[in-house]
Motif scaffolding. Structure first.
Motif: not given
Length: 691
Positions: A428-436
């Motif tokens: 399902m969900g995906l996310a990346v942070s600002s430090t990716f």
């Protein structure tokens, strides 16, 4: 008035507790019930008792030596009531109070939320309306000690056991061999084989496509259900024990009821079709068709190709207008409209409306470009700084990198340990942070064979390095439907996740459960120190949330599936209770103090919305059953208007995400949406340019 007693506050155990689903059933007919049982206080060993064996409304309750009399014989119904005296009176909170202390009594059964209870597997009995626990006042253990409502604290004077014995945490087995018979236009008989349980099955909950239809007692293995002629549903059943533990769902049985009467007469053709252009958007309107039974939909054609559908229901006719957006500038188009009835009889086409667009986009929604297709369901999607996007394929369990400029796709890897649910679960969900850019962590939410979980895996050299996988959070209950699944990093650097109630509504009100919640994690999976309850829970009282988005003020918006009445958009506050299962949208006990009302609701026929995003403080909502995109300008803390785009143009819309150029990414979910079969879809990935 009860005297206030000072008590030591203690935290409930942090286990994930499966609890009793107590969704209300319309109508005044008494709900099916289990056999009568005693309710015994753990601290005292004495029975919950109607004072003086009096059979009158407003009689108080206390604890007393167990004696086998009728005033100690309680029956738990499938709607969560505790009935006594052969089901004639119900355990009730005086005055529907939601603040401690509150008096308890017996009263004529009304079906109200102040007479509905959650029996948790830790032994507590919790009022659905108040969230307070049934409590022996002052921690007394003597005969005739009064029983009232108090803030839940986990102490033994708030713990009870039934005739079944002590706490039970083992769910029943899956009901077997679901089957149908006697299918006619308005009803069907649905049957299944019995589940087994270490203590005993008390109820079976029957669903169609994730929507609760009916609860029956544990001795019932078949039931008659109302159905809608010509509409395909998928029926399944869960088993539930007295402690509220819920089984995994049975396999799905699809049904399509026949029509109640043959109808061969098509509607009349729509008339007086008019189109006007504003920039690159065309607005159409027409005069309604008539039909011998009723018009159910209008199909809109642009240059002889169908570009949209406006739908109604058996009781509400479809609208007679349509907005066509994302057109080419300085271009002439020809439009026509046909009408359909409930048996697919189609009218002749309307007259033609010729419209020429303006020189450029002067509208909120401009050009739409199809940048990719997929044979599986694109679910989570993130835009990377190089202009490419990553998206998850729910049933195929892998992640694809798409170059929107060239259309080139590369599979970056398969996520280990993913399992479908023959429903809504999977990758399902995906996310990346600002430090990716520096740490390469890709955050993923998925269903495993045993739970839902959040993991992170590094994306190195355009490949998932599965050796780096870290399980950040596990133990989120799974089921066929209601698995949530969206991930979103907030401006505070924390990871937010939406979780469904796992087809057990009172998980949502249990603050020690991970289900029916918006969760908040540190990027390493630890609990943030400023979370409201000392665990991962950020907000609670949610049914099946899937959309999460932050606005320019750092406020979190959430999109949630309702059961059968309303879907809702919520503005999430720290520690907030959004009411499920006591209320749905604005229905039920939603006006009760302590429940936070939604900022906008949608009839389920126009909604079933999954994804949301915010661009320039405008909220965009992608809807599946509603087959549309809502555009809602955030005004203060409200959403005063909702404009509709792409109404039927692309079918069911699953995910909407911000694009780096200020536009939107939009994905469809039209085929194979309620199974776990990989590559049985034909979906689109679209870029929407905004004005």
């Amino acid at each position: 008035m009860l005297a206030r007693v000072h008590r030591k506050r203690s935290r409930l155990p942090a286990a994930v507790l499966a609890v009793l689903a107590v969704l209300s059933v319309a109508g005044a007919v008494p709900a099916s019930a289990a056999a009568a049982t005693t309710v015994v206080g753990v601290a005292s060993g004495r029975c919950l008792d109607v004072v003086g064996n009096v059979r009158e409304p407003k009689t108080a309750v206390n604890i007393y030596d167990c004696n086998g009399q009728a005033n100690q014989a309680w029956t738990l119904t499938s709607t969560g009531e505790l009935r006594v005296y052969d089901d004639t009176l119900c355990l009730d909170v005086v005055g529907q109070s939601t603040t401690a202390p509150a008096a308890a009594q017996v009263y004529t059964c009304t079906g109200g939320a102040n007479q509905r209870w959650t029996l948790r597997s830790d032994g507590s009995i919790v009022g659905v309306q108040s969230g307070l626990c049934l409590d022996v006042t002052g921690q007394n253990t003597a005969n005739s000690s009064p029983v009232a409502m108090w803030t839940c604290n986990g102490q033994d004077n708030q713990k009870w056991r039934t005739s079944g014995g002590s706490a039970d945490t083992q769910p029943p087995t899956v009901p077997g061999n679901p089957r149908v018979s006697d299918l006619v236009c308005d009803s069907v008989t649905f049957a299944w084989n019995a589940s087994t349980d270490d203590v005993g099955v008390v109820f079976y909950d029957v669903y169609h496509d994730g929507q609760l239809m009916k609860s029956v007692n544990g001795a019932t293995l078949s039931t008659s259900l109302p159905v809608v002629a010509g509409v395909t549903w998928g029926l399944f059943v869960n088993a539930r024990d007295a402690a509220g533990n819920v089984s995994q769902a049975s396999t799905t049985v699809p049904i399509t009821p026949p029509q109640c009467q043959a109808d061969t007469q098509p509607p009349t053709a729509p008339t007086r079709l008019v189109g006007t252009a504003s920039g690159t958007t065309v607005t159409l309107s027409w005069t309604a068709s008539t039909d011998n039974i009723g018009v159910r939909a209008y199909d809109v054609y642009r240059d002889d190709a169908k570009v949209g559908t406006v739908t109604g229901t058996a009781t509400v006719p479809p609208a007679t207008s349509f907005i066509d957006s994302g057109l080419a500038p300085n271009t002439g188009y020809r439009y026509s409209v046909t009408a359909r009835d409930g048996q697919a009889n189609v009218s002749a086409r309307s007259g033609t409306a010729a419209v020429t667009t303006g020189a450029g986009c002067a509208n909120p929604v401009c050009a739409v470009t199809q940048v990719g297709t997929d044979t599986d369901i694109p679910w989570g999607l993130v835009a990377l700084s190089d202009g490419t996007v990553l998206y998850s394929r729910r049933d195929a369990h892998d992640i694809v990198r798409l170059n929107p400029t060239t259309g080139a796709k590369t599979t970056v890897g398969t996520v280990p340990g993913v399992s479908g649910t023959d429903g809504e679960g999977g990758l399902m969900g995906l996310a990346v942070s600002s430090t990716f850019a520096s740490d390469h962590w890709l955050y993923i939410m998925h269903t495993s064979a045993n739970d839902n979980r959040i993991v992170r895996i590094k994306l190195e050299n355009d490949r998932l390095d599965t050796a780096t996988e870290q399980v950040l959070l596990s133990g989120i209950l799974r089921n066929k439907f209601h698995d949530g699944g969206r991930l979103r990093f907030g401006p505070d650097g924390k990871l937010y996740a939406s979780t469904g109630d796992a087809q057990n509504g009172d998980n949502a009100q249990n603050k020690t459960s991970l289900n029916g919640k918006v969760l908040r994690l540190n990027p390493d999976g630890s609990v943030p120190s400023d979370n409201p309850f000392g665990n991962y829970v950020w907000s609670y009282g949610h049914r099946n949330p899937q959309g999460l988005a932050f606005d320019s003020q750092g406020r979190l918006w959430e999109q949630e599936f309702g059961n059968s009445l309303m879907d809702e958009t919520n503005l999430i506050t720290k520690g907030g209770n959004y009411g499920w299962p006591a209320c749905e949208g604005t229905s039920g006990s939603c006006g009760t103090t302590g429940f936070i009302a939604p900022k906008r609701t949608y009839p389920t026929a126009d909604g079933s919305c999954s994804g949301i995003t915010v661009v320039r403080d405008v909220l965009y909502v992608a809807c599946e059953r509603g087959t549309r995109l809502y555009r809602e300008v955030i005004s203060g803390d409200g959403l005063p208007t909702a404009d509709v785009y792409f109404n039927g143009t692309y079918g069911r819309l699953r995910t909407v995400e911000p694009a780096l150029d200020g536009g939107l990414w939009l994905t469809t979910s039209n085929l194979g949406d309620k199974d776990s079969t990989p590559n049985n879809s034909n979906e689109k990935i679209l870029h929407v340019a905004l004005g």
